[in-house]
Each structure stands twice: as structure tokens, then as C-alpha cells.
Write a protein that holds these residues in place. Structure first.
Motif: not given
Length: 494
Positions: A322, A326-327, A367, A419-420, A423, A427-430, A432
Motif C-alpha cells: 500500500r 499516492l492518491q 493491482a 499508472y502514477v 493518479i 485522479k485515477d484510483t490508487s 492496493t
């Protein structure tokens, strides 16, 4: 005067050119070394290490193996970090047609021997110690179902029991399995040859014929349900052997001699029973036991972060990762985002167990979709094309490096820049994340943005991951002092 001006201008131009060239070619180092990114200068380009929370879980998903895959037999009895492993293989070998008969006159037939031969494909563990192997007969009460794919890690779901041994227990020297086999009937290598008892040979050659067991496939199954190969788990057993049922080296060889005409001239012959890829039943069971091992104190069912984490190839364990901050990371240009994981060497066994029990050849970073309760690909970075996943660019293959005074530390790196970027920008999902060492596995695959609305299941095979039960590694977690798992981000402000 004009000449001096030209010379002065040329010097200025050359100086500016050098500065510009240097600025254009400076790069910052990355663990993977792929691509050029701007130098981290603390003015225009920065880097940061994101805090990770890591912990270890048992893999509860069902692990399966298919008849074309390499299967495993063996035992690991001395692994103080991960515990013990027991692997047994159950399978059917049958005549190629029915009704089947042995050539020659039955009264004149003289039984020579019966040998169970397995195609050897390699090993994992300590090859210097022998494995004590025996063959058993599968019970009529638990016959193999050729149309059911048995779960590797849950033998109790549909157990396969045995009723007695078909061979004596024999020691196998792993170091000799690649040797050539040359006789009248064989000119090959990479065979595991297990002699069966003489009464078993007589049973297949004299007792069974086209009027009873060899009359039809259904009749044969009422007489014989198949073979179960087991390895004694006591010391010094410390290795797993890989075999392939579909390879031509796998067979039951029945040796005999007889007279085909009733005359005094006799001829030695051999009959082979083989595995049927369409209708052959098989079950490969792998049992892990962590009792008394170091990992047993680290496996969790809670949210407790840990500084040491453990990955064992399927069927085994995975690591949950986790990234709390990041979010909420502010918008920026992500030049590079790279997750780095490093092995913690076993100081007490650097030249022994640490070398025998190699780290997995490939780790998968995925993910976890908590809504659908399934693994999915890392958005925008793990991409599947016509030739399969982009593992070379994405990362995951084991490498070795010198670090912290150790000259052979297994390391894994994953590029998750897109991916980052999604985010921090959209504001894509961060998610686990999970780090595992799969064999056969599946992912809910989403194509990259902006075509990421429709998904499909993507299936990984051992050629794209790991052979069954091959590999284990102890990694530094997110708070380890020397081998810290980390997410390094190189970025520029907008």
C-alpha cells in the motif's frame, strides 16, 4: 578587427553549444536503466521516495496445473525460512488401443521387468542430496477423473488415495538424471527410471490380456486406476524434480521375451503404455507447511505493516503493498516511477540454502480490485500485446546486484510511471498492489487509457511466469533499514 570579432563569436558559440549539449544528454540513473529521464537537479527536476506499507499473506486462490505443463515431485525438508514442501504426482498410463494383446504366445511369455519412466525437465533445490522415491497404486475408491482439473494446493477437495506400493523405495541421485540412457530400446537422456516389482510386471504381462483388463478402456480402469509417485519427506530430501507427462520419455515400459511361432527362437520385446493428452487423468498435489519456520511468524491476516516480507512461488504467499500518500500527490510531470524490491540475504546460509533455493525467475506486480475481489493489471503500464505481456519494459524478471556488502542479491524492479501519472493528473484510483510469484494465473486485464473501459480475463502460463513451486524469496519491506522496498518517483513541477 573583423577577424578578432569572428574569433570571439566562434568561442562564444562553441561555449554555448557545449552547455546545451551537456544539458540535453544528462540523465539520472534508474534501477532498470531503460530510457532517458532528466537529471535530478533540485531546481527543475526532483525525486522522492514514497512510503510503502507491506505485509505477507498466504495465497488462498486455487492453483492449477495443466497436462502440457511441467509437473513436480519431491520434498523440501530443510528450509528454516519457508518451511517444508511435499509434492506428489498421480497419473494414468494406458495402452494406445483396445482390445490390446501382448504379441506372442502367452504360455511361452517370460516376464523380464517393468520400469516406470518419467521425462526429467530439471530440479529446484539441493541436487547433492538424494531423493527417496516410490510408486504406489491409486485406489479404486478415489479414481482419477480425466475431465476434472485438480487444484494443486487443495488435495482435500478431491483426494486421491493409494492402496499399496508398486515398487521398492529407491534413492535418486539428481546429478545423474541428465546422463545418457543407451540400450536396445532407448537412446536418450533425461529420464527418471523407477523399477517396479516383478509381481507388478507379471500382472501387466501375464494376468492382464484382451479378455479381461485389456478388453476396453473401461475394463482396464476396473483393474488398474493409475500410478502415484511419492517422495519421502525426511532428511536429506531437499529438492523438487520437474517432469512432463506428454513428453515421449514418460511411459510404462514392460520388458519380456517370447516365441511368436512356438519355435525355440526367442525374441526380447518391450511394450509402452503412455499418457493420453485427451483422456488421461492426473493430479499434482503440492503441500506447504510453515510450522516452525521463520515465515510462520510473519504471515498475517490483519493490516499490520512489516519490515520483512516473503514470497513463495505458487502455491505459496504474496505481499500486499500500500502507498498511503499516492492518491493525494499533487499534479506533476512523472518522468519515472519505479518500484524496487531487494532480497534480504540469509547470512547463515549464503553459500548453501541461499544458493539452492533461488528466488523466483519472475515476480508479478498487480493491482487488487477490492470491489470485484480480483487481481487486475497495473493500469497503463502492464500491457498485453499480440506476443504477450510487456514484461521486459514493465519489469519483474529477477536480476542480481551488489548491494550493502553482498555480491549476489536478487532484485526486482517495476516501471509504473503511467499508472502514477494517471493518479496525479486524472485522479485515477490508487490501488492496493500485490507482489506474487505465479505459475498458472489470471488477471482481469484493462487496456491502457483512454480505452480502459472494457476488460477481459488474461491467463498467464508458466512460460510467462514460474514453474509450479519453483522459487522463494525474503524481501525487505517498506520499513526495512537496509533492503527497503521503495517507490522512487522522478518528476517535474508544472
Amino acid at each position: 578587427m573583423l577577424a578578432n570579432f569572428k574569433l570571439h563569436f566562434a568561442r562564444i558559440f562553441f561555449f554555448v553549444f557545449l552547455i546545451f549539449s551537456a544539458a540535453c544528454t544528462r540523465i539520472t540513473t534508474t534501477e532498470l536503466g531503460a530510457g532517458l529521464i532528466p537529471v535530478v537537479d533540485g531546481v527543475n527536476t526532483f525525486d522522492t521516495i514514497m512510503e510503502l506499507q507491506t505485509d505477507t499473506f498466504n495465497e488462498s486462490d486455487t492453483t492449477r496445473i495443466y497436462n502440457a505443463n511441467n509437473m513436480v515431485i519431491g520434498a523440501i525438508s530443510n528450509d528454516p525460512i519457508f518451511g517444508t514442501t511435499q509434492a506428489e504426482l498421480n497419473f494414468e498410463l494406458k495402452p494406445s488401443f483396445y482390445p490390446f494383446r501382448v504379441a506372442g504366445t502367452k504360455d511361452s511369455l517370460v516376464v523380464d521387468s517393468a520400469v516406470l519412466i518419467l521425462s526429467y525437465k530439471g530440479y529446484y533445490g539441493d541436487s547433492t542430496q538424494p531423493l527417496n522415491v516410490s510408486v504406489h497404486e491409486i485406489s479404486q475408491t478415489t479414481p482419477l477423473d480425466p475431465f476434472y482439473n485438480y487444484p494443486v494446493n487443495f488435495p482435500n477437495v478431491k483426494p486421491v488415495r493409494t492402496i499399496g506400493s508398486l515398487s521398492n523405495t529407491i534413492p535418486i541421485d539428481i546429478r545423474t538424471l541428465g546422463d545418457s540412457v543407451k540400450n536396445r530400446f532407448e537412446n536418450t537422456n533425461n529420464q527418471i527410471r523407477i523399477p517396479l516389482r516383478m509381481d507388478v510386471a507379471r500382472r501387466f504381462l501375464k494376468d492382464y490380456d484382451s479378455t479381461n483388463a485389456y478388453k476396453s478402456d473401461s475394463a482396464f480402469q476396473t483393474y488398474f486406476r493409475g500410478f502415484s509417485v511419492k517422495v519421502q519427506s525426511s532428511n536429506p530430501a531437499n529438492a523438487l524434480l520437474y517432469v512432463n507427462l506428454l513428453d515421449t520419455n514418460t511411459k510404462l515400459a514392460l520388458y519380456y521375451n517370447t516365441s511368436t511361432t512356438g519355435a525355440t527362437v526367442r525374441d526380447t520385446s518391450v511394450i509402452y503404455f503412455k499418457f493420453n493428452s485427451a483422456f488421461g487423468g492426473y493430479a499434482n498435489f503440492v503441500t506447504r507447511n510453515t510450522t516452525g519456520a521463520e515465515i510462520n511468524n510473519r504471515i498475517t491476516t490483519t493490516s499490520r505493516p512489516d519490515s520483512i516480507v516473503y514470497i513463495q512461488s505458487a502455491p505459496g504467499t504474496y505481499v500486499r503493498i500500500r502507498v498511503p500518500g499516492l492518491q493525494n500527490l499533487s499534479n506533476r510531470i512523472i518522468h519515472r516511477a519505479e518500484l524496487i524490491a531487494e532480497q534480504i540475504p540469509d547470512d547463515n546460509n549464503l553459500l548453501t540454502l541461499d544458493r539452492y533455493f533461488q528466488a523466483p525467475r519472475l515476480l508479478l506486480l498487480s493491482a487488487f480490485d477490492s470491489v470485484k475481489n480480483q487481481k487486475r493489471n497495473i493500469p497503463n503500464d502492464y500491457i498485453v500485446g499480440s506476443s504477450g505481456p510487456n514484461t521486459v519494459d514493465f519489469g519483474g524478471f529477477r536480476t542480481f546486484k551488489t548491494v550493502n556488502g553482498y555480491d549476489r542479491v536478487a532484485a526486482y524492479n517495476f516501471v509504473i510511471s503511467r499508472y502514477v501519472q494517471g493518479i496525479v493528473t486524472r485522479k485515477d484510483t490508487s490501488f492496493t498492489m500485490r507482489l506474487s510469484a505465479p505459475s498458472n494465473d489470471s488477471l482481469n486485464y484493462f487496456p491502457p487509457f483512454p480505452n480502459n473501459f472494457v476488460s477481459q480475463m488474461y491467463y498467464l502460463s508458466p512460460t510467462q511466469s514460474n514453474e509450479l513451486a519453483n522459487g522463494r524469496v525474503r524481501l525487505g519491506g517498506g520499513t526495512h533499514s537496509r533492503f527497503r522496498m521503495r517507490l522512487r518517483i522522478v518528476y517535474s513541477r508544472i
